[in-house]
Write a protein that holds these residues in place. Structure first.
Motif, PDB file in Angstrom:
ATOM      1  N   GLU A  62       1.050  -1.248  -0.101  1.00 28.61           N
ATOM      2  CA  GLU A  62       0.171  -0.161   0.101  1.00 28.61           C
ATOM      3  C   GLU A  62       0.666   1.322   0.052  1.00 28.61           C
ATOM      4  OE1 GLU A  62      -2.714  -0.673   3.347  1.00 28.61           O
ATOM      5  OE2 GLU A  62      -4.072  -1.800   1.989  1.00 28.61           O
ATOM      6  N   LYS A  63       2.163   1.341  -0.473  1.00 27.65           N
ATOM      7  CA  LYS A  63       3.025   2.354  -0.573  1.00 27.65           C
ATOM      8  C   LYS A  63       2.215   3.481  -1.303  1.00 27.65           C
ATOM      9  CE  LYS A  63       6.233   1.245  -4.388  1.00 27.65           C
ATOM     10  NZ  LYS A  63       7.541   1.083  -4.878  1.00 27.65           N
ATOM     11  N   TYR A  64       1.408   3.183  -2.251  1.00 32.10           N
ATOM     12  CA  TYR A  64       0.772   4.403  -3.006  1.00 32.10           C
ATOM     13  C   TYR A  64       0.228   5.270  -2.050  1.00 32.10           C
ATOM     14  CZ  TYR A  64      -3.482   1.486  -2.129  1.00 32.10           C
ATOM     15  OH  TYR A  64      -4.412   0.711  -1.244  1.00 32.10           O
ATOM     16  N   LEU A  65      -0.252   4.862  -0.701  1.00 32.85           N
ATOM     17  CA  LEU A  65      -0.793   5.939   0.333  1.00 32.85           C
ATOM     18  C   LEU A  65       0.262   7.217   0.455  1.00 32.85           C
ATOM     19  CD1 LEU A  65      -2.347   3.630   2.643  1.00 32.85           C
ATOM     20  CD2 LEU A  65      -3.509   4.993   1.093  1.00 32.85           C
ATOM     21  N   LEU A  66       1.473   7.038  -0.192  1.00 33.72           N
ATOM     22  CA  LEU A  66       2.523   8.087   0.035  1.00 33.72           C
ATOM     23  C   LEU A  66       1.862   9.194  -0.753  1.00 33.72           C
ATOM     24  CD1 LEU A  66       5.760   6.266   0.039  1.00 33.72           C
ATOM     25  CD2 LEU A  66       4.860   7.474   2.180  1.00 33.72           C
ATOM     26  N   CYS A  67       1.103   9.060  -1.813  1.00 29.70           N
ATOM     27  CA  CYS A  67       0.623   9.959  -2.601  1.00 29.70           C
ATOM     28  C   CYS A  67      -0.784  10.573  -2.206  1.00 29.70           C
ATOM     29  CB  CYS A  67       0.425   9.324  -4.325  1.00 29.70           C
ATOM     30  SG  CYS A  67       1.903   8.693  -4.949  1.00 29.70           S
ATOM     31  N   SER A  68      -1.314  10.193  -1.038  1.00 32.57           N
ATOM     32  CA  SER A  68      -2.529  10.612  -0.476  1.00 32.57           C
ATOM     33  C   SER A  68      -2.679  12.111  -0.503  1.00 32.57           C
ATOM     34  CB  SER A  68      -2.642  10.002   0.683  1.00 32.57           C
ATOM     35  OG  SER A  68      -3.865  10.620   1.470  1.00 32.57           O
ATOM     36  N   ASP A  69      -3.750  12.662  -0.619  1.00 33.66           N
ATOM     37  CA  ASP A  69      -3.862  14.178  -0.476  1.00 33.66           C
ATOM     38  C   ASP A  69      -3.951  14.543   1.114  1.00 33.66           C
ATOM     39  OD1 ASP A  69      -3.772  14.788  -3.195  1.00 33.66           O
ATOM     40  OD2 ASP A  69      -6.000  14.470  -3.278  1.00 33.66           O
ATOM     41  N   ASN A  70      -4.289  13.564   1.853  1.00 37.08           N
ATOM     42  CA  ASN A  70      -4.616  13.623   3.246  1.00 37.08           C
ATOM     43  C   ASN A  70      -3.165  13.598   4.156  1.00 37.08           C
ATOM     44  OD1 ASN A  70      -5.081  13.237   6.095  1.00 37.08           O
ATOM     45  ND2 ASN A  70      -6.968  12.439   5.352  1.00 37.08           N
ATOM     46  N   LYS A  71      -2.718  14.551   4.558  1.00 42.11           N
ATOM     47  CA  LYS A  71      -1.218  14.511   5.262  1.00 42.11           C
ATOM     48  C   LYS A  71      -1.317  13.449   6.478  1.00 42.11           C
ATOM     49  CE  LYS A  71       1.788  17.887   7.657  1.00 42.11           C
ATOM     50  NZ  LYS A  71       2.006  19.037   8.145  1.00 42.11           N
ATOM     51  N   LYS A  72      -2.459  13.340   7.192  1.00 42.73           N
ATOM     52  CA  LYS A  72      -2.306  12.283   8.148  1.00 42.73           C
ATOM     53  C   LYS A  72      -2.140  10.876   7.593  1.00 42.73           C
ATOM     54  CE  LYS A  72      -3.283  10.888  12.500  1.00 42.73           C
ATOM     55  NZ  LYS A  72      -2.170  11.281  13.446  1.00 42.73           N
ATOM     56  N   VAL A  73      -2.838  10.872   6.614  1.00 45.44           N
ATOM     57  CA  VAL A  73      -2.556   9.369   5.674  1.00 45.44           C
ATOM     58  C   VAL A  73      -1.084   9.093   5.458  1.00 45.44           C
ATOM     59  CG1 VAL A  73      -3.103   7.936   3.738  1.00 45.44           C
ATOM     60  CG2 VAL A  73      -5.050   9.256   4.925  1.00 45.44           C
ATOM     61  N   ARG A  74      -0.375  10.343   4.845  1.00 51.12           N
ATOM     62  CA  ARG A  74       0.890  10.154   4.529  1.00 51.12           C
ATOM     63  C   ARG A  74       1.688   9.946   5.567  1.00 51.12           C
ATOM     64  NH1 ARG A  74      -0.325  14.778   1.538  1.00 51.12           N
ATOM     65  NH2 ARG A  74       1.089  16.029   2.682  1.00 51.12           N
ATOM     66  N   GLU A  75       1.496  10.707   6.775  1.00 52.70           N
ATOM     67  CA  GLU A  75       2.417  10.719   7.985  1.00 52.70           C
ATOM     68  C   GLU A  75       2.173   9.189   8.385  1.00 52.70           C
ATOM     69  OE1 GLU A  75       0.893  13.823  10.140  1.00 52.70           O
ATOM     70  OE2 GLU A  75       2.287  15.337   9.427  1.00 52.70           O
ATOM     71  N   LEU A  76       1.018   8.662   8.681  1.00 53.91           N
ATOM     72  CA  LEU A  76       0.876   7.325   9.389  1.00 53.91           C
ATOM     73  C   LEU A  76       1.573   6.200   8.512  1.00 53.91           C
ATOM     74  CD1 LEU A  76      -2.868   7.355  10.596  1.00 53.91           C
ATOM     75  CD2 LEU A  76      -0.722   6.770  12.068  1.00 53.91           C
ATOM     76  N   TYR A  77       1.369   6.402   7.014  1.00 50.90           N
ATOM     77  CA  TYR A  77       2.264   5.511   6.175  1.00 50.90           C
ATOM     78  C   TYR A  77       3.528   5.394   6.615  1.00 50.90           C
ATOM     79  CZ  TYR A  77       3.368   2.190   2.681  1.00 50.90           C
ATOM     80  OH  TYR A  77       3.861   1.070   2.332  1.00 50.90           O
ATOM     81  N   ILE A  78       4.193   6.588   6.614  1.00 49.04           N
ATOM     82  CA  ILE A  78       5.725   6.726   6.743  1.00 49.04           C
ATOM     83  C   ILE A  78       5.978   6.074   8.118  1.00 49.04           C
ATOM     84  CG2 ILE A  78       7.605   8.564   7.383  1.00 49.04           C
ATOM     85  CD1 ILE A  78       6.046  10.269   5.282  1.00 49.04           C
ATOM     86  N   GLN A  79       5.035   6.213   9.207  1.00 48.23           N
ATOM     87  CA  GLN A  79       5.545   5.644  10.489  1.00 48.23           C
ATOM     88  C   GLN A  79       5.314   4.030  10.364  1.00 48.23           C
ATOM     89  OE1 GLN A  79       3.578   7.540  14.034  1.00 48.23           O
ATOM     90  NE2 GLN A  79       2.990   8.847  12.719  1.00 48.23           N
ATOM     91  N   LEU A  80       4.390   3.768   9.667  1.00 47.74           N
ATOM     92  CA  LEU A  80       4.267   2.051   9.436  1.00 47.74           C
ATOM     93  C   LEU A  80       5.318   1.575   8.597  1.00 47.74           C
ATOM     94  CD1 LEU A  80       0.490   2.101   8.518  1.00 47.74           C
ATOM     95  CD2 LEU A  80       1.611   1.006  10.668  1.00 47.74           C
ATOM     96  N   ASP A  81       5.799   2.447   7.668  1.00 44.92           N
ATOM     97  CA  ASP A  81       6.943   1.913   6.854  1.00 44.92           C
ATOM     98  C   ASP A  81       8.219   1.931   7.627  1.00 44.92           C
ATOM     99  OD1 ASP A  81       8.067   1.101   4.261  1.00 44.92           O
ATOM    100  OD2 ASP A  81       9.064   3.107   4.330  1.00 44.92           O
TER     101      ASP A  81
END
Length: 234
Positions: A200-219
């Motif tokens: 689900e690395k495509y979530l790094l392209c999300s318009d939602n900053k919270k989603v991007r930040e959470l994905y970075i933490q998960l990764d």
């Protein structure tokens, strides 16, 4: 068009390898920034790059010309991405947080002596260097990175479910944060979730900053668990 002017890897910051990089190990990696640009890196191998450029994603003419140049270039100047990035407003830390993917040479994986073939992450599979097609490669690439970005944005909207997926991502983070004393057993218990998160690395392209930040933490947490596992099994 003077394509070389776009290369941030210039002679003044170049480094000379103490070996000859294998041409089959070349790759072209593209990064989507969070402000509508694309960073393209031509890598000679895992140690050296020979190209780094920053352009607007929508500038198809320039991106087409750059790909034609980089994909056919015989590198003579080598260096490192973190050094070339100093000529931009981006850092190596930024690259770790941007969505990226790569094109590689098929010859690095299978025997294809009769032609060159760039294997792409796009739906069309790859670009063959047959003479009747090679003149279109840049156009294909410039089109594909735009269409791919739009596709990733659509995937984000679907997965985010109007914000509902944030709670799921927080649950994933809590699960990954609960670690036992045995890193081998811990990885064994979590590797399916790690695989899911990686897909689900495509979530790094999300318009939602919270989603991007959470994905970075998960990764980052996934990498920590895997690194601890590898340290234990060596």
């Amino acid at each position: 068009m003077n394509i070389e002017k776009h290369n941030c890897l210039t002679a003044d910051i170049a480094e000379k390898p103490n070996y000859k990089p294998n041409p089959l190990h070349r790759s072209i990696t593209f990064y989507y920034t969070d402000d509508g640009r694309v960073i393209m890196i031509g890598s000679a191998d895992n140690n050296y790059i020979y190209w780094l450029s920053l352009t607007e994603l929508e500038d198809t003419a320039t991106n087409s010309a750059i790909f034609d140049h980089v994909s056919q270039l015989e590198p003579t100047v080598f260096g490192h991405a973190y050094t070339a990035l100093r000529k931009t407003n981006y850092t190596a830390h930024n690259l770790r947080e941007y969505y990226h993917d790569s094109l590689t040479l098929a010859q690095a994986h299978i025997q294809m002596a009769e032609r060159l073939m760039w294997v792409t992450p796009f739906d069309n599979g790859g670009y063959s260097a047959s003479q009747d097609q090679i003149k279109y490669h840049g156009q294909f690439f410039a089109r594909d990175i735009r269409e791919n970005y739009s596709k990733l944005k659509q995937l984000c909207k679907i997965r985010e479910a109007d914000g509902s997926y944030i709670a799921v991502m927080q649950y994933y983070l809590c699960t990954l944060s609960e670690c036992g004393k045995d890193p081998i057993a811990d990885y064994g218990q979590k590797h399916c979730l790690i695989d899911l998160i990686c897909s689900e690395k495509y979530l790094l392209c999300s318009d939602n900053k919270k989603v991007r930040e959470l994905y970075i933490q998960l990764d980052r947490r996934c990498s920590e668990i895997y690194d601890a596992y590898m340290t234990a099994v060596r």
